[in-house]
Motif scaffolding. Structure first.
Motif, PDB file in Angstrom:
ATOM      1  N   MET A 103       0.839  -1.209   0.000  1.00 41.78           N
ATOM      2  CA  MET A 103       0.000   0.000   0.000  1.00 41.78           C
ATOM      3  C   MET A 103       0.867   1.250   0.000  1.00 41.78           C
ATOM      4  O   MET A 103       1.717   1.411   0.864  1.00 41.78           O
ATOM      5  N   PRO A 104       0.642   2.143  -0.943  1.00 37.42           N
ATOM      6  CA  PRO A 104       1.446   3.375  -0.942  1.00 37.42           C
ATOM      7  C   PRO A 104       1.010   4.341   0.144  1.00 37.42           C
ATOM      8  O   PRO A 104      -0.146   4.336   0.569  1.00 37.42           O
ATOM      9  N   PRO A 118       0.181   8.108   0.839  1.00 36.60           N
ATOM     10  CA  PRO A 118      -0.067   9.324   0.067  1.00 36.60           C
ATOM     11  C   PRO A 118       0.999  10.364   0.451  1.00 36.60           C
ATOM     12  O   PRO A 118       1.269  10.558   1.631  1.00 36.60           O
ATOM     13  N   ARG A 149       3.399  14.077  -1.083  1.00 36.62           N
ATOM     14  CA  ARG A 149       3.349  15.230  -1.987  1.00 36.62           C
ATOM     15  C   ARG A 149       4.729  15.505  -2.565  1.00 36.62           C
ATOM     16  O   ARG A 149       5.744  15.143  -1.988  1.00 36.62           O
ATOM     17  N   LEU A 177       2.633  13.709   3.822  1.00 32.07           N
ATOM     18  CA  LEU A 177       1.574  14.716   3.978  1.00 32.07           C
ATOM     19  C   LEU A 177       1.841  15.595   5.195  1.00 32.07           C
ATOM     20  O   LEU A 177       1.372  16.722   5.277  1.00 32.07           O
ATOM     21  N   SER A 187       4.458   6.437  -7.392  1.00 32.98           N
ATOM     22  CA  SER A 187       3.312   6.379  -8.300  1.00 32.98           C
ATOM     23  C   SER A 187       2.590   7.699  -8.413  1.00 32.98           C
ATOM     24  O   SER A 187       2.536   8.488  -7.478  1.00 32.98           O
ATOM     25  N   ILE A 188       2.065   7.901  -9.615  1.00 31.94           N
ATOM     26  CA  ILE A 188       0.967   8.836  -9.765  1.00 31.94           C
ATOM     27  C   ILE A 188      -0.181   7.912  -9.424  1.00 31.94           C
ATOM     28  O   ILE A 188      -0.448   6.977 -10.191  1.00 31.94           O
ATOM     29  N   ILE A 189      -0.815   8.081  -8.297  1.00 35.97           N
ATOM     30  CA  ILE A 189      -1.665   7.004  -7.806  1.00 35.97           C
ATOM     31  C   ILE A 189      -2.652   6.478  -8.868  1.00 35.97           C
ATOM     32  O   ILE A 189      -2.727   5.284  -9.064  1.00 35.97           O
ATOM     33  N   PRO A 190      -3.375   7.323  -9.587  1.00 36.17           N
ATOM     34  CA  PRO A 190      -4.341   6.736 -10.523  1.00 36.17           C
ATOM     35  C   PRO A 190      -3.710   6.158 -11.801  1.00 36.17           C
ATOM     36  O   PRO A 190      -4.406   5.524 -12.571  1.00 36.17           O
ATOM     37  N   SER A 191      -2.429   6.381 -12.039  1.00 38.22           N
ATOM     38  CA  SER A 191      -1.865   5.980 -13.330  1.00 38.22           C
ATOM     39  C   SER A 191      -0.982   4.758 -13.284  1.00 38.22           C
ATOM     40  O   SER A 191      -0.896   4.026 -14.269  1.00 38.22           O
ATOM     41  N   GLY A 192      -0.310   4.549 -12.190  1.00 37.76           N
ATOM     42  CA  GLY A 192       0.564   3.388 -12.149  1.00 37.76           C
ATOM     43  C   GLY A 192       1.805   3.659 -11.334  1.00 37.76           C
ATOM     44  O   GLY A 192       2.098   4.801 -10.988  1.00 37.76           O
ATOM     45  N   GLU A 193       2.512   2.575 -11.045  1.00 38.50           N
ATOM     46  CA  GLU A 193       3.672   2.660 -10.169  1.00 38.50           C
ATOM     47  C   GLU A 193       4.938   2.298 -10.940  1.00 38.50           C
ATOM     48  O   GLU A 193       4.886   1.482 -11.848  1.00 38.50           O
ATOM     49  N   ALA A 203      -0.038  15.489  -5.547  1.00 36.70           N
ATOM     50  CA  ALA A 203      -0.089  14.232  -4.798  1.00 36.70           C
ATOM     51  C   ALA A 203       0.602  13.109  -5.563  1.00 36.70           C
ATOM     52  O   ALA A 203       0.478  13.013  -6.787  1.00 36.70           O
ATOM     53  N   ARG A 210       5.748   3.790  -1.818  1.00 36.39           N
ATOM     54  CA  ARG A 210       5.866   2.659  -0.890  1.00 36.39           C
ATOM     55  C   ARG A 210       7.284   2.100  -0.939  1.00 36.39           C
ATOM     56  O   ARG A 210       7.948   2.131  -1.956  1.00 36.39           O
ATOM     57  N   PRO A 268      10.831   1.213   2.043  1.00 39.75           N
ATOM     58  CA  PRO A 268      11.915   0.948   1.105  1.00 39.75           C
ATOM     59  C   PRO A 268      12.024  -0.545   0.808  1.00 39.75           C
ATOM     60  O   PRO A 268      11.628  -1.376   1.608  1.00 39.75           O
TER      61      PRO A 268
END
Lengths: 345, 288
Positions: free
Chosen positions: B21-22, B24, B26, B45, B62-68, B103, B107, B109
């Motif tokens: 799980m990443p 969140p 900035r 954050l 990751s750009i959370i909605p796009s991929g890691e 944002a 995740r 290290p």
């Protein structure tokens, strides 16, 4: 405890009031472990279901977490928990063994897979000993016994007919504390007019007719990475990935996501080392670009690398890939060819 | 002579956290390093460093909605982890569009680290090409932070053109001023405004003529640089035990489960990415 086949339906329906119970049955055109309900007809005569039960711990597609941005513009990530009490009823010994391999992968080496662990802790494995291995079964050669499943919580062994009507009796034994505790629910379904001593369960003499010798295969493979055999063996492979999807021990996965407006879900789904894009890197470099490199990877991983890492072969001899491969790239023939290969190449 | 010990399989999940799980996070700052490389500094954050990473360790950005994508932590500060990102595909293109305050997910290290303890007191020769500077930088900046504990630091760094030299200003201007640090730069083809060396890395390295003399070489670059420089180092007399590198492969999980970075009985994400050449000689296919 002796359980009659005729009592199974009552037992399954009782068990399904407290857990999700999965039984071997035909659904959507394939045999697999299906969620039991009164409309499902369990079929314990299936030796091996087409699809293995691995999806109960490692779903074909599994949501991992939701994400998005709240009203204040702060990003959030929320886990999706979906572990339930699950009983797999009628697992074959090879499939039970496959869970041992999955446990090694998902629960050891410094990182525990949280989702797998949650499902695993709530899983009760009820195994059914095999009386008639299929022609493609070769679990004996992989060090298993078709009538024993040591990791199962409860083992059912068919023990012949109990009466003139041909109602099969099963000898039921708990093999773990969890299994022992679970048997309390079974009490009211046990045969009371007979005792364990009256039955001789299916014997350890049940054996697969398909045999292969694993002696020295791992050690030999260690010296065969650059062997020309891979080029030759992989020629007929069409890299369809069927072998990896029906395999009870293949555990490779991809991670991807689906988005709707400002919210989304990340999920993982089964992947296959047979696919070109599996190892293709950003920028285009691909360490396993050729088909022979991918075929080599799959078999080296199963028969050599996994044993080096976890001390067991990543093949349980269930024969699903032997039966389903569209070009008959048969792992047992491959093992024979490795056994016969000249390593001084 | 005793060789440097590299730890493997030493990465552990952070207590109480789901390793997949990443967090969140900035973007704290963005700097354009070359025309297609940016350095992104990521903060939690709460404005703290998201987690501690040892030099050479990796993390999934990751750009959370796009991929890691998996990157090496290229350096770190009090309140950030820095990643050096080359624009080569879908996710990296979007990472390049980020601005401070945006944002991201992070995740880690993951993986092992450069043997910075064992390297204490040693002379070090770094050989890098282009974006290969990212992982080297994590160790080099660490060494700078405790400079007196390490011997001479020599860097041989190349790129196709001057524009492919990442952190060029810092490497050219700041690093040579540090005590005991020598920098050798080259580009592969004549370029306007470049009056330095024009040479491929391997022949350049051979011409510089570094002798082993107890030195440890740390090598990181693309497949052809890796192959040719490894041959040059061996020609110069470096033992395979004294050459350290960090590997790359496509990764999805980072914790040795998803399967794709498997080489031999190892997973690069978990047991690596740092290996000695002597170790790689024993892993089938690792040096192909």
């Amino acid at each position: 405890m002796i359980l009659r086949h005729s009592s199974l339906e009552g037992l399954l329906s009782t068990l399904s009031t407290g857990a999700r119970v999965y039984v071997p049955a035909k659904a959507d055109g394939v045999t697999k472990f299906v969620l039991y309900s009164s409309s499902v007809r369990p079929d314990f005569s299936i030796t091996n279901t087409t699809m293995p039960p691995k999806d109960l711990l490692f779903p074909q597609t599994q949501h991992m977490y939701r994400y998005g941005t709240d009203a204040e513009g702060v990003p959030y990530v929320e886990p999706v928990h979906d572990a339930d009490d699950v009983i797999v009823f009628g697992m074959r010994p090879c499939d039970v063994r496959s869970i041992e391999c999955m446990d090694d992968v998902f629960l050891t080496k410094g990182f525990v897979d949280v989702s797998y662990q949650a499902k695993r802790e709530r899983l009760l494995m009820v195994a059914m000993a095999c009386t008639a291995p299929a022609p493609t079964c070769f679990c004996n050669s992989m060090g298993l016994c078709p009538t024993a499943a040591p990791l199962a919580d409860i083992l059912l062994r068919p023990a012949g007919a109990t009466d003139a009507s041909g109602d099969t009796a099963y000898l039921v034994e708990a093999q773990s504390e969890k299994g022992q505790a679970a048997l309390a629910q079974w009490e009211s379904y046990k045969a009371t007019d007979t005792s364990d001593a009256d039955f001789e369960p299916v014997s350890a003499a049940v054996s697969c007719s398909l045999k292969v010798s694993m002696v020295g295969v791992k050690d030999k493979l260690e010296a065969m990475f650059d062997h020309p055999i891979w080029e030759q063996l992989s020629k007929k492979c069409i890299t369809c990935g069927t072998c990896t999807f029906v395999c009870p021990t293949c555990h490779c996965f991809d991670i991807s996501q689906e988005n709707r407006l400002s919210e989304g879900t990340r999920f993982r789904c089964w992947d296959s080392c047979m696919f070109t894009a599996y190892t293709e890197m950003a920028g285009g470099h691909n360490p396993r670009a050729s088909k022979s490199a991918r075929v080599r990877q799959r078999f080296m991983h199963k028969l050599c690398f996994f044993e080096q890492r976890y001390g067991k072969t990543l093949c349980v001899g269930c024969g699903r890939c032997v039966e389903k491969c569209p070009v008959a790239l048969d792992i047992t023939c491959l093992i024979d060819q490795i056994g016969a290969a000249d390593v001084a190449y | 002579m005793s060789h440097i010990e590299i730890e493997h399989g030493c990465a552990r999940s952070v207590e109480g956290r789901d390793a997949l799980m990443p967090l969140p996070c900035r973007v704290l700052a963005v700097s354009q390093e070359t025309s297609d490389v940016k350095a992104l500094r990521i903060t939690s954050l709460q404005g703290t460093r998201p987690f501690d990473a040892k030099p050479g360790q990796t993390a999934m950005l990751s750009i959370i909605p796009s991929g890691e994508c998996m990157f090496c932590v290229s350096s770190q500060g009090e309140d950030y982890l820095e990643f050096t990102v080359k624009k080569v595909g879908f996710v990296t293109e979007q990472l390049h569009a980020l601005r401070p305050g945006d944002a991201v997910g992070l995740r880690g290290p993951y993986g092992n680290w450069f043997p910075y303890e064992g390297l204490r007191g040693k002379d070090l020769l770094f050989i890098g090409g282009g974006i290969g500077m990212a992982p080297l930088r994590s160790l080099i900046t660490y060494l700078f932070d405790c400079r007196s504990e390490y011997g001479a630091i020599d860097l041989v760094y190349s790129g196709s053109t001057p524009d492919d030299l990442v952190f060029c200003r810092e490497i050219q201007e700041d690093w040579p001023r540090i005590d005991g640090v020598t920098v050798h730069l080259s580009v592969y083809r004549e370029s306007p405004g470049w009056d330095g060396e024009v040479a491929f890395t391997a022949p350049f390295l051979e011409r510089l003529g570094y002798a082993p003399d107890g030195r440890i070489a740390v090598l990181c670059g693309g497949p052809s640089l890796f192959r040719t420089c490894l041959a040059s180092l061996e020609k110069l007399g470096f033992a395979p035990e004294d050459i350290i590198t960090t590997l790359e492969m496509r990764m999805k999980c980072g914790i040795g489960k998803c399967g794709r970075c498997n080489i031999g009985s190892h997973y690069i994400c978990l047991d690596g990415p740092v290996f000695s050449i002597a170790e790689l000689h024993k892993i089938p296919g690792a040096l192909h």
